[in-house]
Design a protein around this motif. Sequence first.
Motif, PDB file in Angstrom:
ATOM      1  N   THR A  18     -37.827  50.686 -12.258  1.00 59.21           N
ATOM      2  CA  THR A  18     -36.909  49.925 -11.412  1.00 59.21           C
ATOM      3  C   THR A  18     -36.283  50.842 -10.378  1.00 59.21           C
ATOM      4  O   THR A  18     -36.680  52.018 -10.249  1.00 59.21           O
ATOM      5  CB  THR A  18     -35.828  49.223 -12.270  1.00 59.21           C
TER       6      THR A  18
ATOM      7  N   ASP B  13     -33.010  42.083 -16.611  1.00 59.99           N
ATOM      8  CA  ASP B  13     -34.232  41.937 -15.830  1.00 59.99           C
ATOM      9  C   ASP B  13     -34.105  40.737 -14.891  1.00 59.99           C
ATOM     10  O   ASP B  13     -33.721  39.641 -15.308  1.00 59.99           O
ATOM     11  CB  ASP B  13     -35.413  41.736 -16.786  1.00 59.99           C
TER      12      ASP B  13
ATOM     13  N   ARG C 202     -27.485  47.871  -8.017  1.00 63.44           N
ATOM     14  CA  ARG C 202     -28.313  48.960  -8.476  1.00 63.44           C
ATOM     15  C   ARG C 202     -28.621  49.988  -7.391  1.00 63.44           C
ATOM     16  O   ARG C 202     -28.891  51.150  -7.700  1.00 63.44           O
ATOM     17  CB  ARG C 202     -29.641  48.441  -9.028  1.00 63.44           C
TER      18      ARG C 202
ATOM     19  N   ALA D 228     -33.775  52.141 -18.273  1.00 65.34           N
ATOM     20  CA  ALA D 228     -34.364  50.809 -18.145  1.00 65.34           C
ATOM     21  C   ALA D 228     -35.638  50.706 -18.973  1.00 65.34           C
ATOM     22  O   ALA D 228     -36.285  51.715 -19.286  1.00 65.34           O
ATOM     23  CB  ALA D 228     -34.665  50.502 -16.683  1.00 65.34           C
TER      24      ALA D 228
ATOM     25  N   ASN E 261     -34.587  45.589 -17.591  1.00 65.34           N
ATOM     26  CA  ASN E 261     -33.243  45.591 -18.168  1.00 65.34           C
ATOM     27  C   ASN E 261     -32.674  46.995 -18.018  1.00 65.34           C
ATOM     28  O   ASN E 261     -33.203  47.949 -18.598  1.00 65.34           O
ATOM     29  CB  ASN E 261     -33.296  45.195 -19.642  1.00 65.34           C
ATOM     30  N   LEU E 262     -31.614  47.118 -17.246  1.00 59.22           N
ATOM     31  CA  LEU E 262     -31.034  48.415 -16.919  1.00 59.22           C
ATOM     32  C   LEU E 262     -29.698  48.590 -17.642  1.00 59.22           C
ATOM     33  O   LEU E 262     -28.758  47.818 -17.422  1.00 59.22           O
ATOM     34  CB  LEU E 262     -30.818  48.540 -15.413  1.00 59.22           C
TER      35      LEU E 262
END
Length: 335
Positions: free
Chosen positions: A162, A128, A70, A158, A136-137
């Motif tokens: 995040t 997540d 990420r 998301a 949750n992306l």
Amino acid sequence: MKNDFGRNKKGEETSLFILENENFRLSLSDYGATIVSWIYKPKSLELVAGFDNAENYVNHTAHFGSMIGRVANRIKDAKFTLNCKEYHVTANKGGNSLHGGENGFDKRLFMGEETADNQIVFTALSEDGDEGYPGNLEVEIIYTLLEDGIRIDTSGTADADTLFGITNHSYFNLNGKGSVLGHVIEIPADVYAPNLEDGTADGTYVECAGTTFDFTEPKVLEKALDTDDAQVVMTQGFDHHFNIPGEGMRKMGSAQANGLKLVVRSDLPGVHFYTGNFLNGNYTGHNGVNYGRQERFCFEPEFYPNAINYEGLKQPILKANKKETQSIEYLLFEE
């Protein structure tokens, strides 16, 4: 065109997608949403480092051509605080987290789809807690083959706040193979970020003017590396972040060699310039080419390394339920 590309570490089938126009043949894999090959057809020239099957990508650690997330680069001590809560992410480079962790985007199997003659879309869900990150992306990566290069648009959404700060980690050589020390480099940056001993940027900027880090005028890489600058000595070459003034899509840097000019553009805050200092000849890729020290270079558009832990810097924070897109272009011209 879609071909079999072998299996990943989990035994899952991977695919190779090929886009082609008059100037380029671009090969992309759903394993790591990776630029596997980028051929400039007028010279039959392979521009990037890569392998011919997924198995070799599984076993390498140089991130050749992969999408990084990420968060690109290092998070010091593998921890950060977001909304007053401390998160611990995977430490995979000493005590730090590097390029998204042990199983970042470069090790993920995306779903790939050819949506147009010149476009491939890769999608994935980073759940997540993945590598320690919250939320949750949902990730969408759109590769578009242009008449003069490649455009990459990466979007994230998301369900909780995040971190989201990607890059592409392609390794270039405009000669196709051999040393890149004769390449002429330009980076329109007035300041760069010094590194600590562990490779993490120290949270400050230093003026480029009067130092070997000044690439505001085109400079032969070999000349820039002929220095006793402590930063260059410590990292055995360039492995540093440069701040690029302005907002939106703008030039991050360029390289010239072999009658060609590669221009990198992005809307990210800066660019990390890496001169392949730690390639050691252990990897052999396309056309039997062995990738040795300083035989490749990277322009990695990204946020300041470890920005989430430094005040006063633009941070890679993605707010819940807000879509954000980060874009990169690699453009190639004949001189």
